[in-house]
Design a protein around this motif. Sequence first.
Motif, PDB file in Angstrom:
ATOM      1  N   LEU A  38       0.853  -1.186   0.000  1.00 46.99           N
ATOM      2  CA  LEU A  38       0.000   0.000   0.000  1.00 46.99           C
ATOM      3  C   LEU A  38       0.886   1.232   0.000  1.00 46.99           C
ATOM      4  O   LEU A  38       1.843   1.311   0.779  1.00 46.99           O
ATOM      5  N   GLU A  39       0.605   2.188  -0.873  1.00 51.49           N
ATOM      6  CA  GLU A  39       1.335   3.466  -0.928  1.00 51.49           C
ATOM      7  C   GLU A  39       0.330   4.568  -1.184  1.00 51.49           C
ATOM      8  O   GLU A  39      -0.274   4.611  -2.253  1.00 51.49           O
ATOM      9  N   ILE A  40       0.167   5.435  -0.211  1.00 55.94           N
ATOM     10  CA  ILE A  40      -0.757   6.556  -0.367  1.00 55.94           C
ATOM     11  C   ILE A  40       0.025   7.847  -0.143  1.00 55.94           C
ATOM     12  O   ILE A  40       0.575   8.058   0.937  1.00 55.94           O
ATOM     13  N   PRO A  41       0.113   8.715  -1.159  1.00 51.32           N
ATOM     14  CA  PRO A  41       0.800   9.993  -0.942  1.00 51.32           C
ATOM     15  C   PRO A  41       0.002  10.847   0.044  1.00 51.32           C
ATOM     16  O   PRO A  41      -1.224  10.912  -0.017  1.00 51.32           O
ATOM     17  N   GLU A  42       0.711  11.451   0.967  1.00 52.84           N
ATOM     18  CA  GLU A  42       0.097  12.304   1.985  1.00 52.84           C
ATOM     19  C   GLU A  42       0.674  13.707   1.843  1.00 52.84           C
ATOM     20  O   GLU A  42       1.837  13.932   2.173  1.00 52.84           O
ATOM     21  N   PRO A  43      -0.107  14.665   1.339  1.00 49.03           N
ATOM     22  CA  PRO A  43       0.416  16.031   1.233  1.00 49.03           C
ATOM     23  C   PRO A  43       0.645  16.634   2.617  1.00 49.03           C
ATOM     24  O   PRO A  43      -0.089  16.348   3.555  1.00 49.03           O
ATOM     25  N   MET A  44       1.664  17.440   2.690  1.00 53.69           N
ATOM     26  CA  MET A  44       2.006  18.135   3.925  1.00 53.69           C
ATOM     27  C   MET A  44       1.487  19.569   3.834  1.00 53.69           C
ATOM     28  O   MET A  44       1.242  20.083   2.741  1.00 53.69           O
ATOM     29  N   ALA A  45       1.339  20.204   4.990  1.00 51.02           N
ATOM     30  CA  ALA A  45       0.837  21.581   5.005  1.00 51.02           C
ATOM     31  C   ALA A  45       1.601  22.414   6.020  1.00 51.02           C
ATOM     32  O   ALA A  45       1.943  21.938   7.102  1.00 51.02           O
ATOM     33  N   LEU A  46       1.858  23.645   5.635  1.00 51.97           N
ATOM     34  CA  LEU A  46       2.342  24.652   6.577  1.00 51.97           C
ATOM     35  C   LEU A  46       1.108  25.381   7.070  1.00 51.97           C
ATOM     36  O   LEU A  46       0.266  25.812   6.271  1.00 51.97           O
ATOM     37  N   LEU A  47       0.998  25.547   8.382  1.00 55.49           N
ATOM     38  CA  LEU A  47      -0.234  26.035   8.998  1.00 55.49           C
ATOM     39  C   LEU A  47       0.037  27.143   9.993  1.00 55.49           C
ATOM     40  O   LEU A  47       1.094  27.189  10.618  1.00 55.49           O
ATOM     41  N   CYS A  48      -0.971  27.990  10.161  1.00 50.91           N
ATOM     42  CA  CYS A  48      -0.904  29.016  11.195  1.00 50.91           C
ATOM     43  C   CYS A  48      -2.320  29.274  11.700  1.00 50.91           C
ATOM     44  O   CYS A  48      -3.296  28.789  11.137  1.00 50.91           O
ATOM     45  N   SER A  49      -2.413  30.060  12.748  1.00 47.93           N
ATOM     46  CA  SER A  49      -3.730  30.451  13.256  1.00 47.93           C
ATOM     47  C   SER A  49      -4.306  31.518  12.328  1.00 47.93           C
ATOM     48  O   SER A  49      -3.554  32.205  11.626  1.00 47.93           O
ATOM     49  N   PRO A  50      -5.623  31.688  12.318  1.00 48.76           N
ATOM     50  CA  PRO A  50      -6.232  32.722  11.461  1.00 48.76           C
ATOM     51  C   PRO A  50      -5.770  34.137  11.805  1.00 48.76           C
ATOM     52  O   PRO A  50      -5.843  35.026  10.962  1.00 48.76           O
ATOM     53  N   ASP A  51      -5.261  34.337  13.012  1.00 53.28           N
ATOM     54  CA  ASP A  51      -4.796  35.667  13.439  1.00 53.28           C
ATOM     55  C   ASP A  51      -3.347  35.949  13.066  1.00 53.28           C
ATOM     56  O   ASP A  51      -2.888  37.076  13.208  1.00 53.28           O
ATOM     57  N   HIS A  52      -2.634  34.948  12.616  1.00 54.92           N
ATOM     58  CA  HIS A  52      -1.223  35.129  12.257  1.00 54.92           C
ATOM     59  C   HIS A  52      -1.141  35.970  10.985  1.00 54.92           C
ATOM     60  O   HIS A  52      -1.966  35.817  10.079  1.00 54.92           O
ATOM     61  N   PRO A  53      -0.151  36.864  10.881  1.00 54.14           N
ATOM     62  CA  PRO A  53      -0.008  37.690   9.662  1.00 54.14           C
ATOM     63  C   PRO A  53       0.088  36.875   8.370  1.00 54.14           C
ATOM     64  O   PRO A  53      -0.381  37.317   7.320  1.00 54.14           O
ATOM     65  N   PHE A  54       0.656  35.673   8.422  1.00 53.69           N
ATOM     66  CA  PHE A  54       0.789  34.844   7.220  1.00 53.69           C
ATOM     67  C   PHE A  54      -0.558  34.342   6.707  1.00 53.69           C
ATOM     68  O   PHE A  54      -0.677  33.972   5.551  1.00 53.69           O
ATOM     69  N   ALA A  55      -1.573  34.315   7.564  1.00 49.38           N
ATOM     70  CA  ALA A  55      -2.895  33.800   7.165  1.00 49.38           C
ATOM     71  C   ALA A  55      -3.488  34.619   6.026  1.00 49.38           C
ATOM     72  O   ALA A  55      -4.274  34.101   5.234  1.00 49.38           O
ATOM     73  N   LYS A  56      -3.127  35.888   5.930  1.00 49.22           N
ATOM     74  CA  LYS A  56      -3.685  36.781   4.906  1.00 49.22           C
ATOM     75  C   LYS A  56      -2.794  36.907   3.669  1.00 49.22           C
ATOM     76  O   LYS A  56      -3.165  37.551   2.712  1.00 49.22           O
ATOM     77  N   MET A  57      -1.610  36.286   3.708  1.00 48.42           N
ATOM     78  CA  MET A  57      -0.671  36.429   2.595  1.00 48.42           C
ATOM     79  C   MET A  57      -1.105  35.602   1.397  1.00 48.42           C
ATOM     80  O   MET A  57      -1.529  34.461   1.544  1.00 48.42           O
ATOM     81  N   ASP A  58      -0.997  36.191   0.199  1.00 53.45           N
ATOM     82  CA  ASP A  58      -1.339  35.486  -1.035  1.00 53.45           C
ATOM     83  C   ASP A  58      -0.331  34.406  -1.379  1.00 53.45           C
ATOM     84  O   ASP A  58      -0.668  33.406  -2.002  1.00 53.45           O
ATOM     85  N   LYS A  59       0.923  34.636  -0.999  1.00 52.61           N
ATOM     86  CA  LYS A  59       1.989  33.689  -1.311  1.00 52.61           C
ATOM     87  C   LYS A  59       2.994  33.687  -0.164  1.00 52.61           C
ATOM     88  O   LYS A  59       3.371  34.752   0.327  1.00 52.61           O
ATOM     89  N   VAL A  60       3.430  32.486   0.219  1.00 54.84           N
ATOM     90  CA  VAL A  60       4.457  32.348   1.254  1.00 54.84           C
ATOM     91  C   VAL A  60       5.620  31.567   0.648  1.00 54.84           C
ATOM     92  O   VAL A  60       5.439  30.455   0.155  1.00 54.84           O
ATOM     93  N   TYR A  61       6.802  32.181   0.669  1.00 47.80           N
ATOM     94  CA  TYR A  61       8.014  31.598   0.114  1.00 47.80           C
ATOM     95  C   TYR A  61       8.911  31.103   1.253  1.00 47.80           C
ATOM     96  O   TYR A  61       8.765  31.556   2.393  1.00 47.80           O
ATOM     97  N   PRO A  62       9.851  30.209   0.948  1.00 48.39           N
ATOM     98  CA  PRO A  62      10.756  29.742   2.001  1.00 48.39           C
ATOM     99  C   PRO A  62      11.424  30.880   2.771  1.00 48.39           C
ATOM    100  O   PRO A  62      11.492  30.843   4.003  1.00 48.39           O
ATOM    101  N   LYS A  63      11.870  31.917   2.079  1.00 48.95           N
ATOM    102  CA  LYS A  63      12.550  33.031   2.752  1.00 48.95           C
ATOM    103  C   LYS A  63      11.652  33.722   3.774  1.00 48.95           C
ATOM    104  O   LYS A  63      12.132  34.310   4.741  1.00 48.95           O
ATOM    105  N   ASP A  64      10.330  33.629   3.577  1.00 50.60           N
ATOM    106  CA  ASP A  64       9.391  34.251   4.517  1.00 50.60           C
ATOM    107  C   ASP A  64       9.428  33.589   5.893  1.00 50.60           C
ATOM    108  O   ASP A  64       8.981  34.178   6.880  1.00 50.60           O
ATOM    109  N   LEU A  65       9.936  32.358   5.966  1.00 53.06           N
ATOM    110  CA  LEU A  65      10.003  31.654   7.245  1.00 53.06           C
ATOM    111  C   LEU A  65      11.169  32.116   8.112  1.00 53.06           C
ATOM    112  O   LEU A  65      11.257  31.744   9.274  1.00 53.06           O
TER     113      LEU A  65
END
Length: 166
Positions: free
Chosen positions: A33-60
């Motif tokens: 059995l092999e099922i790909p599992e996508p990963m996600a970067l997450l934040c709270s709705p109040d975090h400034p990143f929640a409103k960003m259209d694009k998040v790049y590695p450098k933003d971290l």
Amino acid sequence: SKDIFLNSLKENTLDIAFFVDQKIVENDYSSTLEIPEPMALLCSPDHPFAKMDKVYPKDLSDESLILTEAECGYRILFNSMMSQFHVKSRSVIETGNVQAIKQLTLSGMGIAFLPQTSVEDELLQKRLVKLKWMGPEFFIYTQVLHYKTKWMSASLKAFIDLMQEM
């Protein structure tokens, strides 16, 4: 660790093993059995990143991250990406408990990196926000492995068939 389970399969002390990790491709083992599992970067709705259209590695850079322990397969994947893009976080809160990671993220303590399936409810309820990630895609796999020469009993075959159906 992964090697302990692989050795147990080889020594016939385990019939099959479930892994949620980077894809394991080794000649001595078969994957039923092999099922790909996508990963996600997450934040709270109040975090400034929640409103960003694009998040790049450098933003971290200079962000607080909430991550699993260093030996975890998807943490290794994430750390590799951070090194590749020369990104240094401000701080890392580390725990092996996914519930703790979710709670810390919900309370605004930082950005988490988790399998998307582990946060589906929080995303639907809009308690967590999946970042619009513009860096490399992250995939781990749910895999069920057995040693290639393993004799399969009828009940083990039936169990594997049932897993594949579901």
